[in-house]
Enzyme design. Structure first.
Site, mmCIF file in Angstrom:
data_model
loop_
_atom_site.group_PDB
_atom_site.id
_atom_site.type_symbol
_atom_site.label_atom_id
_atom_site.label_comp_id
_atom_site.label_asym_id
_atom_site.label_seq_id
_atom_site.Cartn_x
_atom_site.Cartn_y
_atom_site.Cartn_z
ATOM 1 N N ALA A 58 1.014 -1.590 0.239
ATOM 2 C CA ALA A 58 -0.183 -0.092 -0.043
ATOM 3 C C ALA A 58 0.391 1.765 -0.271
ATOM 4 O O ALA A 58 0.516 1.526 -1.128
ATOM 5 C CB ALA A 58 -1.169 -0.370 1.099
ATOM 6 N N GLN A 204 4.355 -13.105 -1.997
ATOM 7 C CA GLN A 204 5.247 -12.068 -1.377
ATOM 8 C C GLN A 204 6.237 -12.366 -0.149
ATOM 9 O O GLN A 204 7.043 -11.977 0.064
ATOM 10 C CB GLN A 204 4.346 -11.021 -1.129
ATOM 11 C CG GLN A 204 3.528 -10.589 -2.105
ATOM 12 C CD GLN A 204 1.647 -10.913 -2.580
ATOM 13 O OE1 GLN A 204 1.495 -12.202 -1.898
ATOM 14 N NE2 GLN A 204 1.474 -9.883 -3.757
ATOM 15 N N ASP A 245 -4.289 -2.048 4.472
ATOM 16 C CA ASP A 245 -3.875 -1.791 2.680
ATOM 17 C C ASP A 245 -4.701 -0.953 2.804
ATOM 18 O O ASP A 245 -5.363 0.363 2.540
ATOM 19 C CB ASP A 245 -4.317 -2.569 2.015
ATOM 20 C CG ASP A 245 -3.006 -3.670 1.649
ATOM 21 O OD1 ASP A 245 -3.139 -4.672 2.383
ATOM 22 O OD2 ASP A 245 -3.179 -3.334 0.961
ATOM 23 N N ASN A 255 -6.288 -6.310 4.560
ATOM 24 C CA ASN A 255 -5.381 -7.018 4.514
ATOM 25 C C ASN A 255 -4.951 -7.802 3.315
ATOM 26 O O ASN A 255 -6.184 -8.681 3.408
ATOM 27 C CB ASN A 255 -4.056 -6.803 5.396
ATOM 28 C CG ASN A 255 -2.433 -6.314 5.151
ATOM 29 O OD1 ASN A 255 -2.075 -6.319 4.132
ATOM 30 N ND2 ASN A 255 -2.091 -8.029 5.718
#
Lengths: 355, 355
Positions: A58, A204, A245, A255
């Site tokens: 973000a 990620q 986020d 998130n």
């Protein structure tokens, strides 16, 4: 700072930067096998980079979008500031449409657009939004260091911290939010071990968190997402820290998909669950029902690289985010301090009435 | 059978079979891209196949190991049954060492070894363990069909069922346990939708469950493991059904890593959570602490095919199974009927005192 003798300084990666009229980024889709920097001189390319996850996280996409606006300002052939504003509005829409869930994107675009509207000439606007964006990038690192210091005070020596997705230097301009807390704890001399979840489908955790923590010499172990409940149940984790986020005024946290189930399991096993997020991640206006949870392409799930891992035609449901309710959150670590439940009052105090 | 007009028959895949003195299997490591059958005439190759997940799923590895014993009996150059028994004991050890958590492996090996010990000549032993093993394979399908019928009675028309890993025809000789329940419900004319989790790291959900359900024309959607909490929280799931690798007399269920967190989330959202398992999966002797949870190689996590998805040197924790406590389990579906909590009494009744 309990162990000043062990004090170390780590130099994190720099995710996005303005260099000689261009935006330079780490191409995160190439990690962990290759550390490749890409440069863009068109805002349309920055938009594509955000959409295709060359840059993600973000705070990082907020700053990238602001730099995208700067590129748009220099790309524009406008002779007067009215035309420039109209070109910037087009860029604003393109950049905003890239990803719907993270609030920082809108926040950064609104901030640069507001600055642009204050200007009275093409050059003035160009100068002012570039200054704003560079300041935003610099402030991102400072903000994360403050988050890190507030968060590090919560952490004891010799803890194992589980994190999900990447809320690290690669999700921000540098230093990171959740991983910023871990970096600060380490800089304060604490011994910290990190358990990183893979974070399917985009991985990620494997590709970015494992990479950046190893890069900084932080003890990290990788687990499949399926093992998070098991490690939480087996007394292997002292604390969970994740990024966000978007945080609503109620304390609901949007998130990365998978955050909610970790929060629920952490609660079941009485493990503190923290969210690390800068003020730019808070959204005091929206209601829960208003937030669009981005659904990403099925190819993220059925392919890993070129390898097909599922039947080509199978139906896929691939939401990119989930919602963690405030009752599962122990605290929210911001650059203004750590908020504890009930969150609504604390959030209003640190963000102020304007957002 | 609520909708007899819609009655359909599905022909599932045949996972493992004895054909002309050889063991024939689907090579599950090649799925979903290629449906390849492999044949083995040495028990050592069957052991390798079990270890490398060419064949997997507790019931399927039980039958495969029994067929492995048959191969050992025919491979043996023994002239008398004492020497043959000693060769079989060596094969028993090799086959047993392949995977530690699933009880069916030990169960099948013990059964064939006991049969072998009853024989008085080489030919008699060969004949008797082959008959035993073929009967075991046939019974596996019948058992699953009974599990299917008992389970199908629990299911209403128009349900969405979430399953984890692959407890399907590919985990058994055919028909499946958890997916056998879904097949039976469909054969009884019920409209069923399945949500399959990917099941990292080996992706039995993507590669096997999605493949076999599509093969049979059953409505299936694939989700990343990270999305299971989200779909359970959003009212998208009516019921969870999974298989088991071992069920203790207390009702503790050892199953694929990730089962526990799904069970905990299902409980949180008051969604019934069922385990489908044949009697051969029950272990009345062991204590919770005695069971070894297999830790598999780190390459399963850091590579998908040839593609590196994590830093090569990163530390990995890759447990293959977890433990779901009985208080999270609504019912256990067996070929003798459905057991409900408290499980201990019901398990003792259906299994009897001998195991």
């Amino acid at each position: 700072m309990r162990h000043p003798k062990n004090k170390v300084t780590v130099k994190p990666l720099l995710t996005v930067k303005w260099v000689n009229g261009k935006v330079v980024m780490i191409d995160q889709t190439k990690l962990p096998t290759r550390l490749v920097y890409v440069e863009y001189n068109k805002y349309e390319d920055v938009a594509r980079a955000i959409k295709s996850l060359v840059v993600r996280g973000a705070p990082a996409i907020g700053v990238s979008a602001a730099f995208g606006m700067c590129l748009a300002a220099f790309q524009s052939k406008a002779r007067d500031h009215h035309k420039l504003l109209s070109d910037l509005e087009a860029a604003y829409e393109t950049l905003k449409s890239t990803r719907p869930t993270a609030i920082n994107l809108t926040w950064a675009l609104d901030l640069t657009m507001a600055k642009a509207r204050e200007g009275n000439s093409v050059n003035e606007i160009r100068k002012s939004i570039l200054e704003t964006s560079i300041k935003m990038a610099d402030e991102d690192i400072n903000t994360n260091k403050k988050i890190g210091q507030f968060g590090a005070e919560l952490i004891s020596n010799d803890e194992t911290i589980l994190t999900h997705c990447n809320a690290g230097s690669l999700a921000t301009v540098g230093y990171g939010t959740a991983l910023g807390v871990i970096r600060a704890a380490k800089e304060n001399g604490k011994e910290i071990r990190v358990i990183a979840t893979e974070t399917r489908p985009v991985m990620q955790g494997s590709r970015l968190t494992a990479f950046e923590l190893k890069h900084d010499g932080i003890n990290v172990s990788l687990i499949p997402d399926t093992a998070s409940g098991y490690v939480l149940s087996q007394g292997m984790v002292n604390r969970v820290i994740v990024g966000a986020d978007r945080v609503l005024r109620t304390g609901h946290v949007f998130n990365k998909i998978g955050t909610y189930q970790i929060a629920a399991l952490a609660r079941r096993h009485e493990i503190p669950f923290y969210v690390a997020a800068p003020k730019s991640t808070f959204d005091l206006k929206s209601e829960l029902k208003d937030i669009v949870i981005e659904e990403r392409d099925r190819t993220e799930v059925i392919r890993v690289g070129n390898r097909l891992v599922a039947p080509l035609q199978v139906r896929v449901f691939n939401p990119a985010f989930d919602i963690t309710p405030p009752d599962l959150i122990t605290g929210i670590i911001t650059e203004k301090g750590v908020l504890f439940a009930p969150f609504e009052e604390g959030i209003r105090q640190i963000i102020g009435p304007d957002r």
